[in-house]
Design an enzyme around this catalytic site. Structure first.
Site, mmCIF file in Angstrom:
data_model
loop_
_atom_site.group_PDB
_atom_site.id
_atom_site.type_symbol
_atom_site.label_atom_id
_atom_site.label_comp_id
_atom_site.label_asym_id
_atom_site.label_seq_id
_atom_site.Cartn_x
_atom_site.Cartn_y
_atom_site.Cartn_z
ATOM 1 C CB CYS A 131 6.477 -1.264 6.199
ATOM 2 S SG CYS A 131 5.862 -1.979 4.673
ATOM 3 C CG HIS A 244 6.422 2.497 2.785
ATOM 4 N ND1 HIS A 244 7.253 2.243 1.732
ATOM 5 C CD2 HIS A 244 6.013 1.277 3.251
ATOM 6 C CE1 HIS A 244 7.347 0.923 1.549
ATOM 7 N NE2 HIS A 244 6.613 0.319 2.464
#
Ligand code: A2P
Length: 337
Positions: A131, A244
């Protein structure tokens, strides 16, 4: 011309990424003939929603892949290790969200905005990157093409959903309990995540880095096709549910001004520039969660180096960082070379 429709399996369909995969397949109207929701034996008989109908979750078995054209895996590396080759052997194209195959030379590792052509080199399995790497490379590729990249120094601020649905539950319960003055024993994370940050994601390696940090090194080099690129990362878990964030220092080969980078990123598909400090506008995970773009802001030249920049990059780790990137790979695969 008639559109071909595909039989699709989602492995890990009850998990945080698997559920997002189903959602994204539905909202992007992926041409599906039949869809199978697969998980562990524990979930057999559970129901998940897809496009207004209820799917029965089935146990992941070798037989489950018969007749499947595309299999999206997000059930952990050991499940991929066991079942991805079986699915590929049965004729499916596997798009694997785990770290199981990412470093294998004969398995492409793809961010479609960066190395779409690699999709077509697969032998049955295509790996979806980590990710943190995906969102960073979408933002860095235009800079690399314009000025070359010499070195990256990264600090991440990673949401708990990257560790799965049970980690999200642990974070929620711990926050609630802490506010009520209670203590709760952590089980998914090694220490309390509520009101804390953990400089520890995935296992420690012999070199002192965590595996998450090394994934950023290995995967950036592989996707950019630059095996010697200098990359150094510190990956940190923060008590954010989804989204994130990354502070990235980019040293370039040629000098490039922050204004030029802003201009390039404003034209980059998949990127949204949010960079208006005067009006307190910068990317935040709270705004990125549930959306598709990679958001870039705080674009500024490094005061300590004449060929370096600082960027702040934020994206939904379950979407572009996982499920969306996997579905985009499938979309590009069916479009063909
Ligand atoms: P299950 O719900 O049956 O345990 P997350 O990353 O959110 O923790 O989700 C992990 C996903 O992987 C879930 O869908 C989970 O299913 C699935 N999974 C875990 N172990 C297995 C297994 N041995 N075989 C198939 N799926 C598995």
């Amino acid at each position: 011309m008639a559109v071909t429709h595909y039989n699709v399996a989602v492995v890990g369909a009850t998990g945080a990424v698997g559920r997002t995969m189903l959602d994204i397949l539905e909202t992007r109207r992926f041409p599906i003939a039949e869809i199978k929701a697969l998980a562990s034996a524990r979930s057999a008989g559970k129901k998940v929603l897809f496009a207004g109908s209820i799917l029965d979750v089935q146990e992941t078995t070798p037989e489950a892949f018969e007749g499947i054209d595309i299999a999206l895996f997000s059930a952990g590396a050991s499940v991929s290790k066991k079942f991805a080759p079986i699915a590929a052997e049965a004729g499916a194209v596997v798009i694997d969200n785990t770290s199981q195959f990412r470093r294998d030379d004969d398995i492409p590792l793809v961010v479609p905005e960066v190395n779409r052509a690699d999709i077509f080199k697969h032998n049955g399995i295509i790996a979806n990157p980590n990710c943190s790497t995906i969102q960073m490379l979408v933002a860095l590729d235009p800079i690399r093409k314009a000025a070359g990249i010499e070195r990256l120094v990264i600090s991440t601020y990673q949401a708990v959903s990257g560790a799965g649905a049970s980690a999200m539950e642990e974070a929620r319960l711990q926050c609630q309990a802490t506010i009520e003055g209670k203590t709760v024993q952590p089980s998914i994370f090694p220490h309390p995540i509520a009101f804390n940050v953990l400089p520890h994601i995935d296992v420690f390696q012999d070199n002192g880095y965590t595996k998450e940090e090394m994934k950023m090194v290995w995967e950036t080099r592989k996707i950019f096709g630059e095996p010697n690129l200098r990359v150094s990362a510190t990956c940190v878990r923060v008590p954010v549910l989804t989204g994130h964030s990354e502070a990235v220092n980019v040293e370039t080969r040629d000098k490039i001004e922050a204004s030029k980078v802003r201009e390039l990123l404003e034209k980059t598909p998949g990127v949204t520039v949010v960079d208006d400090p005067a009006n307190l506008q910068y990317p935040m995970p709270m705004n990125a969660a549930g959306t598709d773009p990679v958001y870039v802001g705080r674009i500024r030249e490094d005061l300590s180096h004449d060929k370096a920049l600082n960027l702040w990059i934020v994206s939904d780790n379950l979407r572009k960082g996982a499920a969306l990137n996997a579905v985009q790979i499938a979309e590009e695969w069916i479009k063909g070379e």
